[in-house]
Design a protein around this motif. Structure first.
Motif, PDB file in Angstrom:
ATOM      1  N   GLN A 203       0.830  -1.206   0.000  1.00 34.97           N
ATOM      2  CA  GLN A 203       0.000   0.000   0.000  1.00 34.97           C
ATOM      3  C   GLN A 203       0.862   1.253   0.000  1.00 34.97           C
ATOM      4  N   LEU A 204       2.032   1.187   0.602  1.00 35.01           N
ATOM      5  CA  LEU A 204       2.954   2.313   0.576  1.00 35.01           C
ATOM      6  C   LEU A 204       3.844   2.278  -0.663  1.00 35.01           C
ATOM      7  N   ASP A 205       4.381   1.124  -0.964  1.00 29.42           N
ATOM      8  CA  ASP A 205       5.397   1.023  -2.015  1.00 29.42           C
ATOM      9  C   ASP A 205       4.835   0.768  -3.405  1.00 29.42           C
ATOM     10  N   GLY A 206       3.583   0.327  -3.499  1.00 34.74           N
ATOM     11  CA  GLY A 206       3.022  -0.056  -4.789  1.00 34.74           C
ATOM     12  C   GLY A 206       3.414  -1.477  -5.151  1.00 34.74           C
ATOM     13  N   LEU A 207       2.622  -2.103  -6.002  1.00 32.25           N
ATOM     14  CA  LEU A 207       2.886  -3.481  -6.398  1.00 32.25           C
ATOM     15  C   LEU A 207       4.139  -3.576  -7.265  1.00 32.25           C
ATOM     16  N   ASP A 208       4.782  -4.746  -7.213  1.00 29.47           N
ATOM     17  CA  ASP A 208       5.933  -4.983  -8.082  1.00 29.47           C
ATOM     18  C   ASP A 208       5.450  -5.462  -9.449  1.00 29.47           C
ATOM     19  N   LEU A 209       6.405  -5.674 -10.354  1.00 26.67           N
ATOM     20  CA  LEU A 209       6.062  -5.990 -11.737  1.00 26.67           C
ATOM     21  C   LEU A 209       5.316  -7.314 -11.859  1.00 26.67           C
ATOM     22  N   ASP A 210       5.723  -8.334 -11.104  1.00 29.39           N
ATOM     23  CA  ASP A 210       5.067  -9.645 -11.195  1.00 29.39           C
ATOM     24  C   ASP A 210       3.583  -9.551 -10.835  1.00 29.39           C
ATOM     25  N   HIS A 211       3.279  -8.843  -9.758  1.00 31.99           N
ATOM     26  CA  HIS A 211       1.876  -8.675  -9.366  1.00 31.99           C
ATOM     27  C   HIS A 211       1.091  -7.904 -10.427  1.00 31.99           C
ATOM     28  N   CYS A 212       1.713  -6.869 -10.971  1.00 31.94           N
ATOM     29  CA  CYS A 212       1.015  -6.046 -11.969  1.00 31.94           C
ATOM     30  C   CYS A 212       0.679  -6.847 -13.223  1.00 31.94           C
ATOM     31  N   ILE A 213       1.597  -7.684 -13.664  1.00 32.27           N
ATOM     32  CA  ILE A 213       1.352  -8.489 -14.869  1.00 32.27           C
ATOM     33  C   ILE A 213       0.159  -9.413 -14.652  1.00 32.27           C
ATOM     34  N   VAL A 214       0.149 -10.126 -13.523  1.00 32.64           N
ATOM     35  CA  VAL A 214      -0.950 -11.049 -13.242  1.00 32.64           C
ATOM     36  C   VAL A 214      -2.264 -10.281 -13.121  1.00 32.64           C
ATOM     37  N   ALA A 215      -2.234  -9.140 -12.421  1.00 30.13           N
ATOM     38  CA  ALA A 215      -3.457  -8.364 -12.202  1.00 30.13           C
ATOM     39  C   ALA A 215      -4.028  -7.829 -13.507  1.00 30.13           C
ATOM     40  N   LEU A 216      -3.180  -7.336 -14.399  1.00 31.21           N
ATOM     41  CA  LEU A 216      -3.677  -6.746 -15.640  1.00 31.21           C
ATOM     42  C   LEU A 216      -4.077  -7.808 -16.655  1.00 31.21           C
ATOM     43  N   LYS A 217      -3.437  -8.957 -16.640  1.00 29.78           N
ATOM     44  CA  LYS A 217      -3.911 -10.060 -17.485  1.00 29.78           C
ATOM     45  C   LYS A 217      -5.314 -10.493 -17.055  1.00 29.78           C
ATOM     46  N   ASN A 218      -5.523 -10.567 -15.753  1.00 30.05           N
ATOM     47  CA  ASN A 218      -6.857 -10.932 -15.253  1.00 30.05           C
ATOM     48  C   ASN A 218      -7.898  -9.893 -15.631  1.00 30.05           C
ATOM     49  N   LEU A 219      -7.508  -8.626 -15.550  1.00 31.68           N
ATOM     50  CA  LEU A 219      -8.444  -7.566 -15.907  1.00 31.68           C
ATOM     51  C   LEU A 219      -8.802  -7.629 -17.386  1.00 31.68           C
ATOM     52  N   GLY A 220      -7.810  -7.919 -18.241  1.00 35.89           N
ATOM     53  CA  GLY A 220      -8.088  -8.072 -19.662  1.00 35.89           C
ATOM     54  C   GLY A 220      -9.069  -9.203 -19.926  1.00 35.89           C
TER      55      GLY A 220
ATOM     56  N   ASN B  59       0.230  -3.492 -22.758  1.00 34.12           N
ATOM     57  CA  ASN B  59       0.286  -4.574 -23.759  1.00 34.12           C
ATOM     58  C   ASN B  59      -0.167  -5.894 -23.157  1.00 34.12           C
ATOM     59  N   GLU B  60       0.254  -6.174 -21.915  1.00 33.02           N
ATOM     60  CA  GLU B  60      -0.154  -7.418 -21.242  1.00 33.02           C
ATOM     61  C   GLU B  60      -1.675  -7.452 -21.080  1.00 33.02           C
ATOM     62  N   TYR B  61      -2.238  -6.336 -20.651  1.00 29.99           N
ATOM     63  CA  TYR B  61      -3.699  -6.247 -20.508  1.00 29.99           C
ATOM     64  C   TYR B  61      -4.386  -6.475 -21.851  1.00 29.99           C
ATOM     65  N   TYR B  62      -3.961  -5.746 -22.858  1.00 33.90           N
ATOM     66  CA  TYR B  62      -4.635  -5.794 -24.155  1.00 33.90           C
ATOM     67  C   TYR B  62      -4.499  -7.180 -24.793  1.00 33.90           C
ATOM     68  N   ASN B  63      -3.314  -7.767 -24.713  1.00 36.84           N
ATOM     69  CA  ASN B  63      -3.114  -9.095 -25.300  1.00 36.84           C
ATOM     70  C   ASN B  63      -3.978 -10.144 -24.615  1.00 36.84           C
ATOM     71  N   SER B  64      -4.163 -10.004 -23.302  1.00 35.04           N
ATOM     72  CA  SER B  64      -5.038 -10.923 -22.572  1.00 35.04           C
ATOM     73  C   SER B  64      -6.480 -10.763 -23.022  1.00 35.04           C
ATOM     74  N   MET B  65      -6.910  -9.514 -23.215  1.00 30.51           N
ATOM     75  CA  MET B  65      -8.272  -9.271 -23.682  1.00 30.51           C
ATOM     76  C   MET B  65      -8.471  -9.872 -25.077  1.00 30.51           C
ATOM     77  N   VAL B  66      -7.516  -9.646 -25.969  1.00 29.45           N
ATOM     78  CA  VAL B  66      -7.618 -10.163 -27.335  1.00 29.45           C
ATOM     79  C   VAL B  66      -7.592 -11.684 -27.345  1.00 29.45           C
ATOM     80  N   GLU B  67      -6.711 -12.276 -26.557  1.00 33.93           N
ATOM     81  CA  GLU B  67      -6.625 -13.740 -26.487  1.00 33.93           C
ATOM     82  C   GLU B  67      -7.943 -14.340 -26.007  1.00 33.93           C
ATOM     83  N   THR B  68      -8.557 -13.715 -25.012  1.00 32.21           N
ATOM     84  CA  THR B  68      -9.831 -14.213 -24.482  1.00 32.21           C
ATOM     85  C   THR B  68     -10.941 -14.070 -25.515  1.00 32.21           C
TER      86      THR B  68
END
Length: 451
Positions: free
Chosen positions: A151-168, A332-341
């Motif tokens: 909450q203070l430092d923000g998520l790292d890259l690994d968390h962001c990739i998983v989160a945005l793929k799920n959102l896509g 790109n990770e978000y968009y590619n996940s949306m397109v793949e789905t």
């Protein structure tokens, strides 16, 4: 009243039996009298509901074997002041419609080809009296929210990739679900009118309860003005000249404009509050690297451009150094996940990557810096505001949140903690750079002055 008994009183046996029926497929359920109910979350995660983990024992009629099952249940909050928010924002109705009407359409569109990134909802009541939503217990399956230090430092890259793929994937399923609706009945907002009025961003009409979110935004901007006095360069000059205050008058109208469905563009039913506290991750063997995630809490789902969810996540769940380095790649990770789905569901692609980025980095970046400036200093307080023990989240703290935005806590932490101060300043400088793109020369060019 004993807190445990108070929680147990929120669980109606008839609802619990219906949830067990849905989970097991059995119709003749005999519920044991022993039901264990404990809080599942604390603090800000439960501002508009009481979230509990329910363990129950049951038998199937004609069978002597006893079985045990667990659910996570969202029920009405315990404090009366919280109930006022629930009623005015109609959050249980919104989430109930999402799970009982929209999710079945997603499942139909998916036809087993794509797994939904959501917990299973077994039973939902949203009649305004016995509000309760019984869901899959993700904690029992190894999922958990990110540790509080993020909450203070923000998520790292690994968390962001998983989160945005799920959102896509979620957005693709929402798009596919809407295409199943009969066109002759009109838009999704006409078919499901309970979703038509935004849960938190709207103007209060005469006779309606106080709009809590607007007050929280206004208190957050008062903090921005106070801190800007201390920041050299553009922030200090903008505050001293009164230009910053003048531009901020357009902030609430801008928020309302940005969450409206985009005319002639892509619109879907979005999450509405996508950030790290509304995502549960399952981790690999090292317990650090996320390998899967589920999206939770759809109480403020809204129909708008999908960029709103993406930009909200990036500006609340990450910090500027992460965005400066990885934002384009993560989109790109978000968009590619949306397109793949969508491809897996034999659905058309509603927007090109180029056009999506133009919308995201152009029009909707303003939404991101607004929510960051208004709420991030509060979210970054961590346990100074949100205690680990739910029983320490007092009525006074709830009221401080809604009435003052915890401005005194924020300013105290800002003055005493150099790490917190530096992170807040980085985010506020970006906010002022975006809302005053030409510095002090012309406020007419500010995105907050667009009518």
């Amino acid at each position: 009243m004993d807190p445990l008994h108070e929680l147990t009183d929120h669980i109606r046996k008839e609802d619990l039996i219906l949830a067990i029926r849905r989970l097991t497929g059995e119709t003749e359920i005999l519920l044991s009298e022993v039901v264990d109910v404990k809080r599942a979350t604390s603090g800000i995660e439960g501002f508009t509901s009481t979230v509990v983990r329910v363990h129950a024992s049951y038998r199937v009629r004609g069978d002597s074997e006893e079985h045990r099952v667990s659910f996570v249940a969202k029920t009405a909050p315990l404090e009366e002041s919280q109930m006022e928010i629930v009623k005015s924002c109609r959050v249980f109705i919104r989430e109930g419609v999402y799970f009982t009407e929209i999710v079945p359409l997603m499942l139909k569109a998916s036809a087993g080809r794509v797994e939904l990134p959501l917990p299973v909802c077994y039973h939902a009541v949203y009649d305004g009296v016995n509000d309760a939503i019984y869901m899959e217990d993700l904690g029992a399956k190894g999922f958990r929210t990110p540790r509080r230090t993020y909450q203070l430092d923000g998520l790292d890259l690994d968390h962001c990739i998983v989160a945005l793929k799920n959102l896509g994937r979620l957005h693709a399923l929402a798009f596919a679900a809407e295409r199943l609706l009969p066109k002759e009945k009109g838009s999704i907002l006409k078919i499901f009118p309970d979703l038509a009025k935004d849960a938190v961003i709207y103007d209060r009409k005469p006779g309606q309860p106080q709009q809590p979110y607007q007050g929280m935004v206004e208190r957050g901007l008062e903090v921005v003005l106070m801190i800007s006095k201390q920041l050299e360069g553009l922030p200090k000059k903008a505050e001293a000249t009164g230009i910053l205050g003048k531009v901020l008058e357009g902030l609430w109208p801008t928020l309302k404009r940005l969450i409206e469905p985009r005319q002639g563009g892509i619109n879907i039913l979005t999450h509405g509050d996508y950030w790290l506290n509304n995502i549960m991750f399952r981790y690999g063997v090292n317990g650090v690297t996320p390998v899967e995630a589920k999206i939770i809490d759809f109480q403020v789902a809204r129909y708008c451009h999908p960029a709103v969810d993406v930009i909200n996540f990036m500006y609340i769940s990450t910090r500027r150094p992460m965005r400066d380095k990885h934002f384009d790649m993560l989109v790109n990770e978000y968009y590619n996940s949306m397109v793949e789905t969508l491809s897996a569901l034999d659905q058309p692609i509603p927007i090109s990557l180029v056009d999506f980025k133009l919308d995201l980095f152009g029009v909707y970046r303003t939404f991101g810096v607004i929510v960051s400036a208004a709420f991030l200093p509060l979210m970054m307080l961590g346990e100074d505001f949100v205690p680990s023990n739910a029983d320490e989240m007092t009525k006074e703290k709830y009221e401080d949140f809604f009435k003052t935005g915890c401005s005194s806590l924020i300013l105290q932490r800002y003055a005493s903690d150099s790490n917190y101060r530096s992170k807040v300043e980085v985010e506020l400088r970006e906010f002022i750079e975006v809302i005053l793109p030409d510095g002090l020369d012309s406020i007419e060019s500010s995105p907050l002055m667009i009518s």
